[in-house]
Design a protein around this motif. Structure first.
Motif, PDB file in Angstrom:
ATOM      1  N   ILE A 236       0.834  -1.200   0.000  1.00  0.00           N
ATOM      2  CA  ILE A 236       0.000   0.000   0.000  1.00  0.00           C
ATOM      3  C   ILE A 236       0.874   1.258   0.000  1.00  0.00           C
ATOM      4  N   LYS A 237       1.933   1.248   0.779  1.00  0.00           N
ATOM      5  CA  LYS A 237       2.831   2.399   0.834  1.00  0.00           C
ATOM      6  C   LYS A 237       3.466   2.663  -0.525  1.00  0.00           C
ATOM      7  N   LEU A 238       3.940   1.604  -1.170  1.00  0.00           N
ATOM      8  CA  LEU A 238       4.586   1.750  -2.476  1.00  0.00           C
ATOM      9  C   LEU A 238       3.605   2.229  -3.537  1.00  0.00           C
ATOM     10  N   MET A 239       2.419   1.615  -3.567  1.00  0.00           N
ATOM     11  CA  MET A 239       1.438   1.982  -4.580  1.00  0.00           C
ATOM     12  C   MET A 239       0.891   3.396  -4.357  1.00  0.00           C
ATOM     13  N   SER A 240       0.779   3.821  -3.110  1.00  0.00           N
ATOM     14  CA  SER A 240       0.324   5.182  -2.828  1.00  0.00           C
ATOM     15  C   SER A 240       1.355   6.206  -3.309  1.00  0.00           C
ATOM     16  N   SER A 241       2.623   5.893  -3.109  1.00  0.00           N
ATOM     17  CA  SER A 241       3.682   6.770  -3.627  1.00  0.00           C
ATOM     18  C   SER A 241       3.639   6.827  -5.145  1.00  0.00           C
ATOM     19  N   HIS A 242       3.378   5.690  -5.741  1.00  0.00           N
ATOM     20  CA  HIS A 242       3.273   5.599  -7.205  1.00  0.00           C
ATOM     21  C   HIS A 242       2.139   6.491  -7.710  1.00  0.00           C
ATOM     22  N   GLU A 243       0.976   6.423  -7.071  1.00  0.00           N
ATOM     23  CA  GLU A 243      -0.163   7.245  -7.471  1.00  0.00           C
ATOM     24  C   GLU A 243       0.177   8.738  -7.397  1.00  0.00           C
ATOM     25  N   ALA A 244       0.885   9.122  -6.347  1.00  0.00           N
ATOM     26  CA  ALA A 244       1.225  10.533  -6.183  1.00  0.00           C
ATOM     27  C   ALA A 244       2.150  11.018  -7.300  1.00  0.00           C
ATOM     28  N   ILE A 245       3.090  10.175  -7.694  1.00  0.00           N
ATOM     29  CA  ILE A 245       4.020  10.559  -8.760  1.00  0.00           C
ATOM     30  C   ILE A 245       3.288  10.704 -10.094  1.00  0.00           C
ATOM     31  N   ILE A 246       2.461   9.711 -10.433  1.00  0.00           N
ATOM     32  CA  ILE A 246       1.725   9.788 -11.696  1.00  0.00           C
ATOM     33  C   ILE A 246       0.793  10.998 -11.702  1.00  0.00           C
ATOM     34  N   SER A 247       0.155  11.262 -10.574  1.00  0.00           N
ATOM     35  CA  SER A 247      -0.731  12.422 -10.467  1.00  0.00           C
ATOM     36  C   SER A 247       0.016  13.711 -10.781  1.00  0.00           C
ATOM     37  N   SER A 248       1.238  13.825 -10.279  1.00  0.00           N
ATOM     38  CA  SER A 248       2.036  15.030 -10.527  1.00  0.00           C
ATOM     39  C   SER A 248       2.487  15.119 -11.983  1.00  0.00           C
TER      40      SER A 248
END
Length: 306
Positions: A236-248
């Motif tokens: 969950i931690k890794l995928m949440s970080s991933h979502e934030a990067i793609i969002s940016s």
């Protein structure tokens, strides 16, 4: 003589968009895919029928054998567009392999999907891979010359295990992996009740962002860690970080912020943002949250992946 070809569907778990620029992506083949049956028949036409998961015809038409142009199709603009796409794919394939369809007879073709067309599991990529198998041409090249894209979906179509996929201008790297996830019973997919157009999504990505090696490296590293992590909390931690990067990168809010702000678990977009499936963490009881909001197509992780 009748021949049958089969290709897996796909889901892209990481590096959506950025896989186009060389990031390592994690993709999984799905249990559901598409078959292509080809049979030599008398005559000089190619008759084509496409069936959905319920064996209902969603396209039918015929093509001239030499020029591979449509000669009889159903009514409606959608039929015309599909016929034009098929004609284009067949013509490209013929250029790649001049002996393809060179025999002096007609063909009866049946394409059979195992999943609903709006699920986004690769109705186009499975078709391209099946035609490539039939014509004995390179499926990655055929995809590139027809629909375009990164090619991860072709790699998934050809492999029965999860893959790490990356590409540069000259080479593609496909590595099959065994995911050590002991938490898949707490993952499920929710369909967002709409299909996202991959071509439009790629166009938006190109307009919104320039190639950034820092993003590529960061998402590649996350992908490798996701493929080896062993706990749900780490996942969950890794995928949440991933979502934030793609969002940016694409300048869009995450699907969780848009639609499910009060959901306590992970919600991860898959492939082009805004449609198809999202990956969710939670117990079986948590699925009621999505059903109450009108999202009733929910598939457990273990029933989706091959």
């Amino acid at each position: 003589m009748k021949k049958k070809f089969y290709s897996n569907g796909k889901l892209l778990l990481t590096s959506e968009y950025v896989v186009l620029d060389g990031a390592i992506a994690l993709a999984i083949p799905t249990r559901l895919g598409q078959s292509l049956s080809v049979e030599a028949v008398e005559g000089k036409e190619i008759t084509w029928v496409s069936l959905d998961e319920n064996d209902v015809i969603w396209f039918q038409g015929s093509f001239e054998r030499n020029k591979l142009e449509p000669i009889a199709i159903g009514d409606g603009q959608q039929y015309k567009e599909i016929a034009a796409q098929l004609s284009n794919i067949l013509q490209i394939t013929k250029v790649m392999n001049p002996s393809f369809l060179a025999e002096d007879h007609g063909w009866k073709i049946t394409a059979k999907l195992e999943f609903p067309r709006d699920w986004g599991l690769g109705s186009s990529s499975t078709l391209v891979n099946n035609i490539a198998l039939w014509a004995k041409v390179n499926a990655f090249d055929l995809l590139n010359k027809s629909f375009g894209g990164s090619g991860y979906d072709i790699a998934a179509a050809q492999n029965d295990n999860p893959i790490l996929y990356s590409r540069n201008e000259e080479n593609k790297r496909v590595e099959t992996v065994r995911l050590p996830w002991q938490f898949t019973e707490e993952l499920f997919f929710v369909h967002l009740n709409q299909k996202q157009d991959s071509k439009e999504a790629i166009t938006h990505y190109r307009r919104a962002s320039e190639k950034n090696n820092l993003h590529i490296d960061a998402l590649s590293e996350i992908t490798k860690e996701v493929a080896t992590c062993k706990t749900l909390s780490e996942f969950i931690k890794l995928m949440s970080s991933h979502e934030a990067i793609i969002s940016s990168i694409i300048h869009r809010p995450t699907v969780k912020k848009q639609l499910f702000r009060d959901y306590p678990g992970l919600i991860k977009s898959l492939g082009a943002w805004g449609g198809d499936f999202v990956l969710v963490s939670g117990k079986d009881a948590d699925q009621a949250y999505f059903r109450k909001k009108g999202y009733r197509t929910i598939v457990p992780f273990t029933k989706m992946i091959k």
